[in-house]
Write a protein that holds these residues in place. Structure first.
Motif, PDB file in Angstrom:
ATOM      1  N   TYR A  44     -23.278  -7.341 -49.770  1.00 54.93           N
ATOM      2  CA  TYR A  44     -24.578  -7.624 -49.151  1.00 54.93           C
ATOM      3  C   TYR A  44     -25.626  -7.792 -50.239  1.00 54.93           C
ATOM      4  O   TYR A  44     -25.693  -6.990 -51.167  1.00 54.93           O
ATOM      5  CB  TYR A  44     -24.970  -6.475 -48.207  1.00 54.93           C
ATOM      6  CG  TYR A  44     -23.981  -6.287 -47.083  1.00 54.93           C
ATOM      7  CD1 TYR A  44     -24.126  -6.978 -45.882  1.00 54.93           C
ATOM      8  CD2 TYR A  44     -22.872  -5.449 -47.233  1.00 54.93           C
ATOM      9  CE1 TYR A  44     -23.208  -6.830 -44.858  1.00 54.93           C
ATOM     10  CE2 TYR A  44     -21.942  -5.295 -46.218  1.00 54.93           C
ATOM     11  CZ  TYR A  44     -22.114  -5.983 -45.030  1.00 54.93           C
ATOM     12  OH  TYR A  44     -21.201  -5.839 -44.009  1.00 54.93           O
ATOM     13  N   ALA A  60     -24.694 -11.295 -45.864  1.00 58.56           N
ATOM     14  CA  ALA A  60     -23.302 -10.858 -46.036  1.00 58.56           C
ATOM     15  C   ALA A  60     -22.527 -11.959 -46.757  1.00 58.56           C
ATOM     16  O   ALA A  60     -22.589 -13.127 -46.373  1.00 58.56           O
ATOM     17  CB  ALA A  60     -22.674 -10.593 -44.666  1.00 58.56           C
ATOM     18  N   GLU A  97     -17.190  -7.575 -39.031  1.00 54.68           N
ATOM     19  CA  GLU A  97     -17.451  -6.585 -40.078  1.00 54.68           C
ATOM     20  C   GLU A  97     -18.957  -6.456 -40.335  1.00 54.68           C
ATOM     21  O   GLU A  97     -19.463  -5.340 -40.494  1.00 54.68           O
ATOM     22  CB  GLU A  97     -16.685  -6.979 -41.352  1.00 54.68           C
ATOM     23  CG  GLU A  97     -16.897  -6.088 -42.544  1.00 54.68           C
ATOM     24  CD  GLU A  97     -16.582  -4.612 -42.303  1.00 54.68           C
ATOM     25  OE1 GLU A  97     -15.867  -4.286 -41.316  1.00 54.68           O
ATOM     26  OE2 GLU A  97     -17.073  -3.768 -43.089  1.00 54.68           O
ATOM     27  N   ALA A  98     -19.664  -7.580 -40.357  1.00 56.36           N
ATOM     28  CA  ALA A  98     -21.113  -7.533 -40.587  1.00 56.36           C
ATOM     29  C   ALA A  98     -21.804  -6.784 -39.443  1.00 56.36           C
ATOM     30  O   ALA A  98     -22.681  -5.940 -39.679  1.00 56.36           O
ATOM     31  CB  ALA A  98     -21.684  -8.950 -40.720  1.00 56.36           C
ATOM     32  N   ARG A 100     -20.452  -4.593 -37.385  1.00 58.92           N
ATOM     33  CA  ARG A 100     -20.072  -3.179 -37.455  1.00 58.92           C
ATOM     34  C   ARG A 100     -20.952  -2.448 -38.465  1.00 58.92           C
ATOM     35  O   ARG A 100     -21.482  -1.370 -38.203  1.00 58.92           O
ATOM     36  CB  ARG A 100     -18.590  -3.049 -37.859  1.00 58.92           C
ATOM     37  CG  ARG A 100     -18.058  -1.621 -37.853  1.00 58.92           C
ATOM     38  CD  ARG A 100     -16.841  -1.435 -38.739  1.00 58.92           C
ATOM     39  NE  ARG A 100     -17.096  -1.728 -40.146  1.00 58.92           N
ATOM     40  CZ  ARG A 100     -17.777  -0.949 -40.973  1.00 58.92           C
ATOM     41  NH1 ARG A 100     -18.292   0.186 -40.548  1.00 58.92           N
ATOM     42  NH2 ARG A 100     -17.981  -1.322 -42.224  1.00 58.92           N
ATOM     43  N   GLN A 101     -21.129  -3.066 -39.644  1.00 56.77           N
ATOM     44  CA  GLN A 101     -21.956  -2.460 -40.691  1.00 56.77           C
ATOM     45  C   GLN A 101     -23.415  -2.355 -40.248  1.00 56.77           C
ATOM     46  O   GLN A 101     -24.063  -1.330 -40.465  1.00 56.77           O
ATOM     47  CB  GLN A 101     -21.848  -3.281 -41.984  1.00 56.77           C
ATOM     48  CG  GLN A 101     -22.634  -2.713 -43.145  1.00 56.77           C
ATOM     49  CD  GLN A 101     -22.176  -1.310 -43.498  1.00 56.77           C
ATOM     50  OE1 GLN A 101     -21.017  -1.095 -43.814  1.00 56.77           O
ATOM     51  NE2 GLN A 101     -23.073  -0.334 -43.412  1.00 56.77           N
ATOM     52  N   ALA A 104     -23.728   0.471 -37.948  1.00 56.30           N
ATOM     53  CA  ALA A 104     -23.628   1.739 -38.682  1.00 56.30           C
ATOM     54  C   ALA A 104     -24.950   2.048 -39.386  1.00 56.30           C
ATOM     55  O   ALA A 104     -25.404   3.201 -39.383  1.00 56.30           O
ATOM     56  CB  ALA A 104     -22.480   1.682 -39.697  1.00 56.30           C
ATOM     57  N   TRP A 105     -25.571   1.045 -39.976  1.00 58.93           N
ATOM     58  CA  TRP A 105     -26.886   1.261 -40.591  1.00 58.93           C
ATOM     59  C   TRP A 105     -27.894   1.719 -39.539  1.00 58.93           C
ATOM     60  O   TRP A 105     -28.649   2.665 -39.766  1.00 58.93           O
ATOM     61  CB  TRP A 105     -27.377  -0.016 -41.278  1.00 58.93           C
ATOM     62  CG  TRP A 105     -26.886  -0.177 -42.688  1.00 58.93           C
ATOM     63  CD1 TRP A 105     -26.682   0.815 -43.614  1.00 58.93           C
ATOM     64  CD2 TRP A 105     -26.534  -1.410 -43.353  1.00 58.93           C
ATOM     65  NE1 TRP A 105     -26.233   0.276 -44.798  1.00 58.93           N
ATOM     66  CE2 TRP A 105     -26.137  -1.076 -44.674  1.00 58.93           C
ATOM     67  CE3 TRP A 105     -26.524  -2.746 -42.962  1.00 58.93           C
ATOM     68  CZ2 TRP A 105     -25.735  -2.054 -45.607  1.00 58.93           C
ATOM     69  CZ3 TRP A 105     -26.132  -3.707 -43.885  1.00 58.93           C
ATOM     70  CH2 TRP A 105     -25.738  -3.354 -45.198  1.00 58.93           C
ATOM     71  N   SER A 139     -19.831  -4.651 -30.751  1.00 58.21           N
ATOM     72  CA  SER A 139     -20.345  -3.862 -31.872  1.00 58.21           C
ATOM     73  C   SER A 139     -21.601  -3.089 -31.503  1.00 58.21           C
ATOM     74  O   SER A 139     -21.908  -2.063 -32.106  1.00 58.21           O
ATOM     75  CB  SER A 139     -20.653  -4.774 -33.061  1.00 58.21           C
ATOM     76  OG  SER A 139     -21.700  -5.668 -32.722  1.00 58.21           O
ATOM     77  N   GLU A 265     -21.354  -3.850 -52.333  1.00 68.20           N
ATOM     78  CA  GLU A 265     -20.775  -3.219 -51.151  1.00 68.20           C
ATOM     79  C   GLU A 265     -21.845  -2.391 -50.448  1.00 68.20           C
ATOM     80  O   GLU A 265     -22.768  -1.885 -51.094  1.00 68.20           O
ATOM     81  CB  GLU A 265     -19.634  -2.293 -51.561  1.00 68.20           C
ATOM     82  CG  GLU A 265     -18.333  -3.025 -51.801  1.00 68.20           C
ATOM     83  CD  GLU A 265     -17.220  -2.057 -52.148  1.00 68.20           C
ATOM     84  OE1 GLU A 265     -16.914  -1.189 -51.304  1.00 68.20           O
ATOM     85  OE2 GLU A 265     -16.695  -2.167 -53.254  1.00 68.20           O
ATOM     86  N   ALA A 266     -21.695  -2.238 -49.144  1.00 68.90           N
ATOM     87  CA  ALA A 266     -22.718  -1.545 -48.357  1.00 68.90           C
ATOM     88  C   ALA A 266     -23.081  -0.188 -48.969  1.00 68.90           C
ATOM     89  O   ALA A 266     -24.259   0.156 -49.071  1.00 68.90           O
ATOM     90  CB  ALA A 266     -22.236  -1.369 -46.916  1.00 68.90           C
ATOM     91  N   GLY A 267     -22.069   0.551 -49.389  1.00 69.08           N
ATOM     92  CA  GLY A 267     -22.303   1.897 -49.907  1.00 69.08           C
ATOM     93  C   GLY A 267     -23.043   1.936 -51.234  1.00 69.08           C
ATOM     94  O   GLY A 267     -23.604   2.962 -51.604  1.00 69.08           O
TER      95      GLY A 267
END
Ligand code: C2E
Ligand code: MG
Ligand code: MG
Ligand code: MG
Length: 272
Positions: A44, A60, A97-98, A100-101, A104-105, A139, A265-267
């Motif tokens: 990202y 993304a 995946e985007a 889902r992320q 989660a955010w 999602s 990466e997101a993390g």
């Protein structure tokens, strides 16, 4: 003798083609497997509002975490995925995946809009509207926080059909930006017809903005036009403070590029 030479050239040529075809088939098979084995990963990259310095969203960008070769750039497999049609399942994975992320955010208290690249073949695939609707539903990521990035050529290929697809997606609530703007052939008349929200100025115009008067003129024209059409503008590929200074002077209010952050990466993202 000339004939024999011709035959040799011909044979050489077909062998070269065969090797290229074999390599492509191998890559296709490997990518298909990568999809099954979950070897794809999204990085990202922040989009930053110049005035406040805030990250207003992220784009993304897919990578292939190859067990032997390490991180593989999308430039090495997206074109092939487009040609073979593998882009459709790959694109579904990226969307899932985007979202889902993004969800989660949100669950962690962070409102982070996400832009996802959609290639021409995905856009032309009749199932895109249903796919987007389904992925959003499952999602729980709000449609209003999802932007689809399309290229001019994806839209201009069949403009009437494009308008219909865009209108249907717009009704769901997603946004659109035109990626790599300035490198394709969109006519102003059409731009007005499309329910687009933002233009992303291709980084080729940003790269030489400090030295090239023509590029400055193009950027300022795009900014003025966007203002007329009430579209946002995002400059891509901003790498230096000098480029940023010129872009700001020309009225560009949002930027993306290594100056603000590499895709991560997101993390690993630091939203400041
Ligand atoms: P794009 O959509 O125009 O994405 C911007 C590209 O510019 C990204 O390359 C990004 O890493 C790179 N970039 C960002 N800031 C800078 C900068 O300051 N300087 C320079 N030189 N480059 C910068 P990336 O990640 O290699 O992606 C390349 C292209 O692959 C994307 O261009 C997009 O067209 C395609 N792509 C990437 N992910 C996806 C995807 O999930 N689906 C589809 N269909 N295409 C994708
Ligand atoms: Mg993009
Ligand atoms: Mg771009
Ligand atoms: Mg591109």
């Amino acid at each position: 003798e000339a004939k024999a030479a011709g035959r040799n050239v011909y044979r050489f040529y077909t062998e070269a083609l065969t090797i290229a075809a074999q390599e492509r088939l191998a890559l296709e098979t490997a990518l298909r497997r990568a999809l099954e084995r979950n070897e794809l990963v999204l990085h990202y990259q922040p989009v930053v509002a110049v005035a406040s310095g805030y990250t207003t969203g992220v784009e993304a960008l897919v990578r292939w975490r190859h067990p032997a070769d390490g991180l593989v750039s999308p430039l090495r497999f997206i074109p092939m995925a487009e040609e073979t049609g593998l882009i459709v399942p790959l694109g579904i994975w990226v969307l899932e995946e985007a979202c889902r992320q993004g969800r989660a955010w949100l669950d962690g208290g962070r409102v982070m809009p996400i832009a996802v690249n959609i290639s021409s073949r995905q856009f032309a695939d009749g199932a895109l509207v249903d796919t987007v609707r389904r992925v959003l539903d499952r999602s729980g990521f709000p449609a209003s926080m999802l932007t689809l990035e399309l290229t001019e050529s994806a839209i201009m290929h069949k403009p009437d059909q494009a308008v219909r697809v865009l209108e249907e997606l717009k009704a769901i609530g997603v946004k659109f930006s035109i990626d790599d703007f300035g490198t394709g052939y969109s006519s102003l008349a059409y731009l007005k017809r499309f329910p687009v929200d933002a233009l992303k100025i291709d980084r080729s115009f940003v790269a030489d903005i400090v030295d090239d008067e023509n590029d400055r003129m193009i950027v300022s024209t795009v900014v003025a036009m966007a203002r007329q059409l009430q579209l946002s503008v995002i400059a891509e590929g901003v790498e230096t403070a000098e480029q940023l200074a010129f872009l700001t002077r020309l009225g560009c209010s949002a930027c993306q590029g290594y100056l603000f952050g590499h895709p991560l990466e997101a993390g690993e993202l630091d939203f400041g």
